[in-house]
Design a protein around this motif. Structure first.
Motif, PDB file in Angstrom:
ATOM      1  N   GLN A  79       0.906  -1.329  -0.005  1.00 13.42           N
ATOM      2  CA  GLN A  79       0.101  -0.012  -0.071  1.00 13.42           C
ATOM      3  C   GLN A  79       1.008   1.199  -0.014  1.00 13.42           C
ATOM      4  OE1 GLN A  79      -2.483  -0.722   3.450  1.00 13.42           O
ATOM      5  NE2 GLN A  79      -4.262  -1.547   2.242  1.00 13.42           N
ATOM      6  N   MET A  80       1.848   1.256   0.701  1.00 15.84           N
ATOM      7  CA  MET A  80       2.747   2.284   0.717  1.00 15.84           C
ATOM      8  C   MET A  80       3.267   2.800  -0.530  1.00 15.84           C
ATOM      9  SD  MET A  80       3.373   3.436   4.495  1.00 15.84           S
ATOM     10  CE  MET A  80       4.931   4.134   4.403  1.00 15.84           C
ATOM     11  N   LEU A  81       3.756   1.481  -1.299  1.00 12.89           N
ATOM     12  CA  LEU A  81       4.331   1.561  -2.755  1.00 12.89           C
ATOM     13  C   LEU A  81       3.427   2.192  -3.664  1.00 12.89           C
ATOM     14  CD1 LEU A  81       6.646  -1.764  -2.806  1.00 12.89           C
ATOM     15  CD2 LEU A  81       7.386   0.716  -2.907  1.00 12.89           C
ATOM     16  N   LEU A  82       2.256   1.755  -3.431  1.00 10.63           N
ATOM     17  CA  LEU A  82       1.332   2.334  -4.355  1.00 10.63           C
ATOM     18  C   LEU A  82       0.725   3.678  -3.885  1.00 10.63           C
ATOM     19  CD1 LEU A  82      -0.552  -1.005  -4.817  1.00 10.63           C
ATOM     20  CD2 LEU A  82       0.844   0.160  -6.508  1.00 10.63           C
ATOM     21  N   GLY A  83       1.326   4.276  -2.962  1.00 11.14           N
ATOM     22  CA  GLY A  83       0.719   5.481  -2.459  1.00 11.14           C
ATOM     23  C   GLY A  83      -0.241   5.782  -1.779  1.00 11.14           C
ATOM     24  N   ARG A  84      -0.670   4.739  -0.884  1.00 11.24           N
ATOM     25  CA  ARG A  84      -1.723   4.709   0.256  1.00 11.24           C
ATOM     26  C   ARG A  84      -1.142   4.843   1.392  1.00 11.24           C
ATOM     27  NH1 ARG A  84      -6.693   0.639   1.339  1.00 11.24           N
ATOM     28  NH2 ARG A  84      -7.475   1.948   3.089  1.00 11.24           N
ATOM     29  N   ARG A  85      -1.332   5.769   2.213  1.00  7.52           N
ATOM     30  CA  ARG A  85      -0.839   5.919   3.482  1.00  7.52           C
ATOM     31  C   ARG A  85      -1.539   5.464   4.408  1.00  7.52           C
ATOM     32  NH1 ARG A  85      -0.751  12.309   4.703  1.00  7.52           N
ATOM     33  NH2 ARG A  85      -0.082  11.402   6.767  1.00  7.52           N
ATOM     34  N   PRO A  86      -0.722   4.783   5.617  1.00  7.06           N
ATOM     35  CA  PRO A  86      -1.718   4.323   6.616  1.00  7.06           C
ATOM     36  C   PRO A  86      -2.605   5.373   7.307  1.00  7.06           C
ATOM     37  CG  PRO A  86       0.647   4.464   7.156  1.00  7.06           C
ATOM     38  CD  PRO A  86       0.342   4.757   5.765  1.00  7.06           C
ATOM     39  N   ALA A  87      -3.535   4.832   7.992  1.00  9.98           N
ATOM     40  CA  ALA A  87      -4.483   5.864   8.729  1.00  9.98           C
ATOM     41  C   ALA A  87      -3.739   6.820   9.652  1.00  9.98           C
ATOM     42  CB  ALA A  87      -5.662   4.987   9.211  1.00  9.98           C
ATOM     43  N   ALA A  88      -4.038   7.822   9.908  1.00  7.96           N
ATOM     44  CA  ALA A  88      -3.493   8.490  11.142  1.00  7.96           C
ATOM     45  C   ALA A  88      -4.359   8.201  12.451  1.00  7.96           C
ATOM     46  CB  ALA A  88      -3.696   9.875  10.916  1.00  7.96           C
ATOM     47  N   MET A  89      -3.916   8.336  13.743  1.00  9.42           N
ATOM     48  CA  MET A  89      -4.897   7.853  14.754  1.00  9.42           C
ATOM     49  C   MET A  89      -5.078   9.083  15.298  1.00  9.42           C
ATOM     50  SD  MET A  89      -3.887   5.538  18.253  1.00  9.42           S
ATOM     51  CE  MET A  89      -2.468   6.565  18.207  1.00  9.42           C
ATOM     52  N   GLN A  90      -6.497   9.108  15.651  1.00 10.04           N
ATOM     53  CA  GLN A  90      -7.102  10.174  16.900  1.00 10.04           C
ATOM     54  C   GLN A  90      -7.740   9.238  17.922  1.00 10.04           C
ATOM     55  OE1 GLN A  90      -9.978  12.520  14.655  1.00 10.04           O
ATOM     56  NE2 GLN A  90      -8.349  14.153  14.581  1.00 10.04           N
ATOM     57  N   VAL A  91      -8.222  10.000  19.136  1.00 12.97           N
ATOM     58  CA  VAL A  91      -8.793   9.198  20.167  1.00 12.97           C
ATOM     59  C   VAL A  91     -10.003  10.134  20.404  1.00 12.97           C
ATOM     60  CG1 VAL A  91      -6.904   8.326  21.300  1.00 12.97           C
ATOM     61  CG2 VAL A  91      -7.677  10.880  21.865  1.00 12.97           C
ATOM     62  N   GLY A  92     -11.089   9.430  20.809  1.00 19.50           N
ATOM     63  CA  GLY A  92     -12.566   9.972  20.912  1.00 19.50           C
ATOM     64  C   GLY A  92     -13.108   9.543  22.269  1.00 19.50           C
ATOM     65  N   ALA A  93     -13.914  10.148  22.829  1.00 21.20           N
ATOM     66  CA  ALA A  93     -14.772   9.952  24.075  1.00 21.20           C
ATOM     67  C   ALA A  93     -16.238   9.633  23.839  1.00 21.20           C
ATOM     68  CB  ALA A  93     -14.237  10.935  25.182  1.00 21.20           C
ATOM     69  N   ILE A  94     -16.791   8.787  23.973  1.00 23.35           N
ATOM     70  CA  ILE A  94     -18.328   8.565  24.076  1.00 23.35           C
ATOM     71  C   ILE A  94     -18.487   8.900  25.604  1.00 23.35           C
ATOM     72  CG2 ILE A  94     -20.515   7.098  24.067  1.00 23.35           C
ATOM     73  CD1 ILE A  94     -19.034   5.614  21.622  1.00 23.35           C
ATOM     74  N   CYS A  95     -19.298  10.053  25.705  1.00 19.93           N
ATOM     75  CA  CYS A  95     -19.575  10.599  27.085  1.00 19.93           C
ATOM     76  C   CYS A  95     -21.087  10.048  27.526  1.00 19.93           C
ATOM     77  CB  CYS A  95     -19.585  12.076  27.015  1.00 19.93           C
ATOM     78  SG  CYS A  95     -18.009  12.803  26.517  1.00 19.93           S
ATOM     79  N   ARG A  96     -20.911   9.438  28.412  1.00 21.25           N
ATOM     80  CA  ARG A  96     -22.180   8.748  28.801  1.00 21.25           C
ATOM     81  C   ARG A  96     -22.571   8.954  30.479  1.00 21.25           C
ATOM     82  NH1 ARG A  96     -24.049   2.271  28.542  1.00 21.25           N
ATOM     83  NH2 ARG A  96     -26.165   2.876  28.051  1.00 21.25           N
ATOM     84  N   ASP A  97     -24.011   9.315  30.282  1.00 20.42           N
ATOM     85  CA  ASP A  97     -24.585   9.556  31.658  1.00 20.42           C
ATOM     86  C   ASP A  97     -24.674   8.181  32.430  1.00 20.42           C
ATOM     87  OD1 ASP A  97     -26.753   9.664  33.429  1.00 20.42           O
ATOM     88  OD2 ASP A  97     -26.673  11.656  33.014  1.00 20.42           O
ATOM     89  N   PRO A  98     -24.023   8.040  33.434  1.00 16.71           N
ATOM     90  CA  PRO A  98     -24.212   6.785  34.468  1.00 16.71           C
ATOM     91  C   PRO A  98     -25.372   6.481  34.839  1.00 16.71           C
ATOM     92  CG  PRO A  98     -23.150   8.492  35.694  1.00 16.71           C
ATOM     93  CD  PRO A  98     -23.366   9.275  34.353  1.00 16.71           C
ATOM     94  N   VAL A  99     -26.435   7.350  34.916  1.00 19.65           N
ATOM     95  CA  VAL A  99     -27.827   7.189  35.346  1.00 19.65           C
ATOM     96  C   VAL A  99     -28.504   6.785  34.327  1.00 19.65           C
ATOM     97  CG1 VAL A  99     -29.779   8.084  36.872  1.00 19.65           C
ATOM     98  CG2 VAL A  99     -27.484   8.437  37.451  1.00 19.65           C
ATOM     99  N   SER A 100     -28.942   7.735  33.408  1.00 18.80           N
ATOM    100  CA  SER A 100     -29.817   7.396  32.413  1.00 18.80           C
ATOM    101  C   SER A 100     -29.328   6.479  31.311  1.00 18.80           C
ATOM    102  CB  SER A 100     -30.151   8.769  31.564  1.00 18.80           C
ATOM    103  OG  SER A 100     -29.426   9.275  31.129  1.00 18.80           O
ATOM    104  N   GLY A 101     -28.057   6.550  30.909  1.00 20.22           N
ATOM    105  CA  GLY A 101     -27.402   5.759  29.944  1.00 20.22           C
ATOM    106  C   GLY A 101     -27.374   6.558  28.526  1.00 20.22           C
ATOM    107  N   GLN A 102     -27.753   7.701  28.639  1.00 21.29           N
ATOM    108  CA  GLN A 102     -27.687   8.600  27.556  1.00 21.29           C
ATOM    109  C   GLN A 102     -26.433   8.940  27.146  1.00 21.29           C
ATOM    110  OE1 GLN A 102     -30.669  11.803  28.186  1.00 21.29           O
ATOM    111  NE2 GLN A 102     -31.977  11.008  26.740  1.00 21.29           N
ATOM    112  N   VAL A 103     -26.241   9.320  25.785  1.00 21.31           N
ATOM    113  CA  VAL A 103     -24.786   9.647  25.359  1.00 21.31           C
ATOM    114  C   VAL A 103     -24.819  11.080  25.056  1.00 21.31           C
ATOM    115  CG1 VAL A 103     -23.901   7.368  24.831  1.00 21.31           C
ATOM    116  CG2 VAL A 103     -24.945   8.675  22.925  1.00 21.31           C
TER     117      VAL A 103
END
Length: 157
Positions: free
Chosen positions: A9-33
């Motif tokens: 993939q690198m030889l063909l010009g496709r770069r590996p994916a960059a990495m990000q981090v994310g948070a799913i913020c959840r209410d511990p009582v209702s379970g909503q996000v």
């Protein structure tokens, strides 16, 4: 096999994916996000960003949750899942990004936080949230929350 595929993939010009981090913020009582709007298009997303020097991936995700949604809470050290998307660049092209997602149980939400004037936020059930986001992988992670138990309120965090 993976190394060979990545090299090809690198030889063909496709770069590996960059990495990000994310948070799913959840209410511990209702379970909503909590979903927030992106700054550029206004679509519903989770707080996410680039890894930060001196922080674990989970720690960086918790910091993004604070900066983008004003949320403080208890973040899991283990990934909840991963999803991919193409991040648009100012130069007119996009780069593939893999987002590593961590679950954050919300303890508090501030009215004043770094990006308060740049975003809107709203609570959704996990099923409703999955209908609002564009990324198929994030939809799957949100739906998986339906089967995930909420913390026991009688036990200390």
């Amino acid at each position: 096999m993976k190394l060979w595929r990545r090299s090809l993939q690198m030889l063909l010009g496709r770069r590996p994916a960059a990495m990000q981090v994310g948070a799913i913020c959840r209410d511990p009582v209702s379970g909503q996000v909590l979903l927030i709007t992106s700054r550029d298009t206004g679509r519903w997303v989770i707080p996410k960003g680039w890894p930060m020097e001196g922080r674990t991936l989970a720690g960086a995700a918790a910091q993004e949750a604070w900066e983008e949604a004003g949320v403080r809470g208890r973040i899991a050290d283990q990934e909840l899942g991963r999803y991919h998307y193409d991040k648009a660049q100012e130069q007119g092209f996009s780069v593939p990004v893999e987002v590593r997602v961590f679950l954050l149980f919300v303890d508090s939400r501030a009215a004043n936080f770094p990006e308060a004037d740049q975003r809107h936020a709203r609570w959704f059930t996990p099923a409703e949230a999955s209908d609002q986001v564009a990324e198929a992988g994030l939809k799957r992670i949100l739906i998986s929350l339906e089967d995930l138990p909420l913390p026991d309120p009688s036990r200390p965090a």
